[in-house]
Design an enzyme around this catalytic site. Structure first.
Site, short mmCIF file in Angstrom:
data_model
loop_
_atom_site.label_atom_id
_atom_site.label_comp_id
_atom_site.label_asym_id
_atom_site.label_seq_id
_atom_site.Cartn_x
_atom_site.Cartn_y
_atom_site.Cartn_z
N GLU A 17 0.59 -1.37 0.52
CA GLU A 17 -0.28 -0.11 -0.25
C GLU A 17 0.70 1.40 0.16
O GLU A 17 0.89 2.52 0.64
CB GLU A 17 -1.06 -0.11 1.14
CG GLU A 17 -2.38 -0.70 1.33
CD GLU A 17 -3.28 -1.23 2.68
OE1 GLU A 17 -2.44 -0.14 3.44
OE2 GLU A 17 -4.02 -1.48 2.12
N GLU A 63 -7.03 -7.38 -1.19
CA GLU A 63 -7.64 -6.82 0.21
C GLU A 63 -8.95 -6.10 0.11
O GLU A 63 -8.84 -4.85 -0.37
CB GLU A 63 -6.86 -5.90 1.43
CG GLU A 63 -5.24 -5.78 1.77
CD GLU A 63 -5.48 -5.24 2.59
OE1 GLU A 63 -6.03 -3.94 3.46
OE2 GLU A 63 -3.78 -4.96 2.88
#
Ligand SMILES: *[C@@H]1O[C@H](CO)[C@@H](O)[C@H](O)[C@H]1NC(C)=O
Ligand SMILES: *[C@@H]1O[C@H](CO)[C@@H](O)[C@H](O)[C@H]1NC(C)=O
Ligand SMILES: *[C@@H]1O[C@H](CO)[C@@H](O)[C@H](O)[C@H]1NC(C)=O
Ligand SMILES: *[C@@H]1O[C@H](CO)[C@@H](O)[C@H](O)[C@H]1NC(C)=O
Ligand SMILES: *[C@@H]1O[C@H](CO)[C@@H](O)[C@H](O)[C@H]1NC(C)=O
Ligand SMILES: *[C@@H]1O[C@H](CO)[C@@H](O)[C@H](O)[C@H]1NC(C)=O
Ligand SMILES: *[C@@H]1O[C@H](CO)[C@@H](O)[C@H](O)[C@H]1NC(C)=O
Ligand SMILES: *[C@@H]1O[C@H](CO)[C@@H](O)[C@H](O)[C@H]1NC(C)=O
Ligand SMILES: *[C@@H]1O[C@H](CO)[C@@H](O)[C@H](O)[C@H]1NC(C)=O
Ligand SMILES: CC(=O)N[C@H]1CO[C@H](CO)[C@@H](O)[C@@H]1O
Length: 815
Positions: free
Chosen positions: A182, A251
């Site tokens: 991320e 995710e």
């Protein structure tokens, strides 16, 4: 660690000789991952190994497999594995290799997100605090020291899994590896150094010759051959940055994490299913549930400061490992239909028709087979859609799946899976006395207050992380000053939190156990002559997210400490401060010291900060998960037989006030939807004691370090078990109801066939119900572990509901 061969290439050569049959080749094209030459759909779920125990792993993995998963994903937790530089921990719940082998034994694949930055609501995002000992160190940027440490750990992990033959080309389960995590979300402020860092990370990953593809999530500029992937509640509109990268969703948030100041978040099963179905409708091929099992932040592993010890995440498996129904079952049904259509989804031609009003019809065509999706994105309007001459009712915010483009097999808003309502049951061992007998001892604060030995001195108020390096939650700031006469002052302390205790002349004069702490003031009376001021600053987990997050200060960090009385101000900020890291009980390991003569059993103190409590108990009988009710306690840490249950903090109520209320699954989910429960109550009252921490048939010891002050009088043990189960099915379907873990149905609370209204716990009969349903259901189900009833008038008797009313069978039962 010495045994690890550094020459991975040689290892791979040796392994490839022994690996003729099971070797798995993993590659990809722009459509999907290609496993042994075939494009595949991957349905994965996250289970973080340190958030459960090795004894729980096989059952969690088995339940994931039964739920239709083919892959288990996990981060690797660097600061758990390398707590001090080059001192490693791969034991117990940090036994990464054992965890991956359990996945392999179950016949599943694994995705290893090494990072080694994890985020994950984990302490310091998974990066060891000792890195901060190096001057000039900056995390996650083009910083040589950071890159060296990151490379060292990442290589260690790749070498370890390679040595154990755990990579797919070696016959192992690992099909994908991840570097960084991320970073795209936060890289802007790092400028060019961030871009350089990502290029370096990609090159470094490739240099490890692991022979499986690497992914980078949320990284729009991920260099080839890195596959950039998507994280979020939805991923239908995501496109990878390269035509050769398949659409991978690392995710898909199944819920949300709990915070100390907030009520329990829930994401409805209909909405999770909607998001996943949309992903596959829009050419997604690899998806991962974050989390499939969230688990528990044992010890001091929570990211700070808001994350609770429970990391339940409202996931398909609850914190304790029970099926969360209907979520688990509803997704299992979805996985089955997706797998049925696999070939068409990965090889078929994709065509999409926009029917307006949020309706989209998607067809995958492969030679003579077709598979269809109908989605309704409208958040309020249900729709009836024509397709190939059939009419299909598609509720608002739902997706219908027709594996042959004719038969509706699944709709994301029509739940067929049963609901399980879990209860916490008092469940004492036979000879267990009714009340727990407590003994207690004090944290030796006096000793620390009076002891002249300090860790070090400074004439500044130091930042806490770079002072304790997270060896302890606690840092003492101690100073003294002279005062010509007795006087009342306002003591003003500006701290970055998270918790502060103030001692003046060895007496506790103030405590602030609150996370949103900035400037705190209180009146104190200073005496004539020498005064001693001592502050304990405590952290509740270190921050885990954001650009430069590691530099976010903790503790009193250079902020003023002042005594103020009108114009008379004593600024203590630059006096000589003496520092002590940690408490005596930590150094002396009180939590293991059951036998000490210091434990007293009379005059139990209540609401006294810095008090240790100890009791013994027998394990509740059976195999159901065990929890401890901490209601009445303040804040602290608990241990059972020396195993930390994590920090507890039942005194912290939901101050954000929800939002709780009517949770409508329709419309985009955010953590601020009124889908929370427990508004105004303690954010976490129950704490998990894994069965493996307990000795059955022997005496167990519970120890509490009550830091803030509380009463252990209400503490008790409970077991988590299925209370009520419910299911509904429409006419023409088959209703199946079962009790988990070997139980059987003991009683039918409600059964009706007709125009039933309401939901589990509050069903209501309509006006036209069949008179036979209750008896038929009772006969078929009572005493059975599981029962199936086909919903028709032949089995359930006539009802008088007429032709146009949709009618159904609804059952509520007890296990
Ligand atoms: C990590 O660094 C140490 C020196 O601190 C070195 O001995 C070791 O070989 C390195 N490990 C790897 C896997 O590169
Ligand atoms: C990876 O392979 C290359 C080329 O075969 C080789 O030069 C390099 O040393 C290998 N790296 C490792 C870490 O084994
Ligand atoms: C997909 O469509 C193209 C163009 O219409 C056609 O040439 C091709 O054969 C189709 N492929 C499959 C797998 O149906
Ligand atoms: C589709 O048809 C082509 C050409 O007839 C054939 O080669 C291919 O194997 C078929 N694909 C599937 C998945 O049946
Ligand atoms: C306390 O710290 C905050 C944040 O750094 C700052 O805005 C504020 O001015 C400080 N208060 C005092 C009294 O110094
Ligand atoms: C401190 O004392 C002042 C003056 O005596 C009073 O006005 C104020 O309310 C007191 N503050 C606190 C926090 O007790
Ligand atoms: C503080 O100082 C100012 C200016 O010197 C004076 O006017 C004021 O009366 C003083 N206040 C107190 C409470 O002593
Ligand atoms: C205290 O010391 C710090 C660091 O030397 C300095 O920046 C600050 O101005 C000093 N504060 C006071 C009130 O003297
Ligand atoms: C927190 O909630 C509990 C239970 O709902 C209640 O008994 C208690 O008074 C609350 N505490 C505060 C500070 O509101
Ligand atoms: C990639 C993505 O979809 N991120 C979203 C995840 O969900 C949060 C909260 O709804 C959004 O803010 C993100 O944009």
């Amino acid at each position: 660690m010495k045994a690890i061969k550094s020459n991975l290439l040689l290892l791979l050569v040796l392994i490839s000789l022994s690996c003729i049959v099971q070797c798995t080749d993993v590659s990809h094209d722009g459509r999907a991952l290609i496993i042994n030459g075939e494009r595949r759909i991957i349905i994965s779920g996250s289970i973080h190994y340190p958030r459960s125990t090795p004894e729980m792993w096989p059952d969690l993995i088995k339940k994931a497999k039964e739920g239709g998963l083919d892959t288990i994903e996990t981060y690797v937790f660097w600061n758990g594995h390398e707590p001090r530089r080059r001192e490693y921990n791969f034991e117990g719940n940090y036994d990464l290799i054992r965890f991956i082998k359990e996945i392999q034994y179950a016949g599943l694949n694994s995705i290893l997100r090494i990072g080694p930055y994890a985020c994950a609501e984990w302490n310091y995002g998974g990066i060891p605090a000792w890195l901060r000992k190096y001057p000039g160190m900056q995390f996650r940027t083009n910083n040589q020291q950071f890159k060296d440490e990151m490379a060292n750990f990442t290589k260690l992990i790749v070498d370890m899994v390679a040595k154990e033959n755990l990579l797919a080309p070696q016959g192992g389960p690992i099909i994908l590896l991840q570097i960084e995590n991320e970073y795209g979300n936060i890289m802007g402020p790092y400028g060019d150094a961030g871009k350089e860092y990502i290029k370096w990370a990609a090159k470094f990953a490739v240099s490890l010759n692991a022979s499986v593809p690497w992914i980078m999530c949320q990284q729009g500029d991920a260099p080839q051959p890195m596959i950039n992937t998507c994280n979020g509640f939805y991923c239908d509109d995501f496109t990878p940055n390269n035509p050769n990268s398949p659409k991978i969703w690392t995710e898909n948030w199944t819920g949300w994490f709990k915070a100390w100041d907030k009520a329990d978040p829930h994401r409805p099963a209909e909405d999770v299913a909607y998001a996943v179905a949309r992903f596959f409708q829009r050419k997604g091929t690899t998806q991962n549930y974050y989390m499939y099992h969230g688990g528990t932040n044992f010890g001091r592993t929570t990211g700070g400061p808001y994350i609770t010890t429970s990391y339940d995440y409202d996931a398909p498996l609850d914190e304790y490992g029970n099926l969360r129904q209907p979520k688990w079952g509803h997704l299992k049904d979805l996985h089955a239909v997706i797998k049925e259509m696999e070939k068409a989804l990965v090889y078929g031609n994709h065509s999409n028709e926009d029917h307006g009003n949020g309706i989209e019809v998607t067809k995958y065509k492969l030679n003579t087979t077709t598979a269809c999706f109908i989605s309704n994105k409208d958040t309020t309007k249900d729709a009836t859609v024509d397709l190939n001459g059939g009419k299909y009712f598609v509720p608002a915010w739902s997706v219908t799946i027709l594996p042959d483009c004719k038969t509706e097999v699944y709709n994301t808003a029509k739940i067929k899976a049963q609901t399980n309502v879990m209860v916490k049951k008092a469940n004492k061992a036979e000879d267990e006395p009714s009340a727990l007998q407590w003994s207690w001892r004090l944290e030796p604060l006096k000793k620390q207050l009076e002891d002249k030995k300090f860790s070090f001195q400074s004439n500044q108020l130091l930042e806490q992380i770079t002072t304790t390096f997270d060896e302890s939650d606690y840092l003492w700031y101690m100073t003294s000053f002279h005062q010509p006469h007795k006087k009342q002052y306002k003591l003003s302390i500006n701290t970055t939190g998270h918790v502060l205790y103030v001692f003046l002349n060895n007496k506790l004069v103030g405590k602030h156990e609150h996370l949103h702490l900035l400037s705190k003031e209180r009146n104190v009376t200073v005496r004539h002559g020498k005064n001693n001021l001592a502050l304990i600053s405590a952290t509740v987990g270190l921050k885990n997210y954001g650009s430069f997050y590691e530099k976010m200060p903790a503790g009193i960090a250079g902020k003023p400490v002042k005594l103020i009385d009108g114009n008379d101000t004593i600024d203590l900020s630059n006096t000589t401060w003496n520092y002590k890291v940690g408490l005596v009980s930590e150094k002396k390991k009180f939590h293991l010291d059951e036998k000490s003569s210091k434990w007293k059993s009379v005059m139990l103190p209540i609401n006294r900060p810095f008090t240790w409590y100890k009791t013994t108990f027998e394990a509740p009988p059976g195999t159901d998960p065990v929890v401890i009710d901490t209601f009445g306690l303040g804040k602290g840490e608990a241990w059972v037989n020396g195993n930390s249950l994590g920090r507890y903090w039942p005194a912290y109520n939901d101050t954000a006030q929800g939002p709780c209320g009517h949770c409508d699954y329709r419309g985009k989910f955010t953590e601020n939807k009124p889908c929370r429960t427990g508004c105004g109550e303690p954010a976490q009252r129950w704490y998990h004691i894994p069965r493996s921490f307990l000795k059955s048939g022997e005496t167990n010891t519970l120890m509490l370090f009550e830091e803030a002050g509380g009463s252990p009088g209400l503490v008790e043990f409970r077991t988590v078990t299925v209370g009520t189960i419910c299911a509904t099915a429409d006419k023409g379907q088959t209703l199946t109801l079962s009790c988990p873990s070997g139980g059987s149905i003991s009683k039918i609370d409600f059964a009706s066939y007709g125009e039933v209204k309401g939901k589990c716990g509050a069903f209501e009969k309509g006006t036209c119900e069949s008179q036979d349903a209750f008896d038929v259901v009772s006969k078929a189900c009572i005493g059975q572990g599981s029962c199936s009833i086909s919903v028709s008038k032949e089995t359930l008797g006539e009802n008088n509901c007429g032709g146009s009313v949709p009618f159904k069978l609804a059952i509520q039962a007890a296990c």
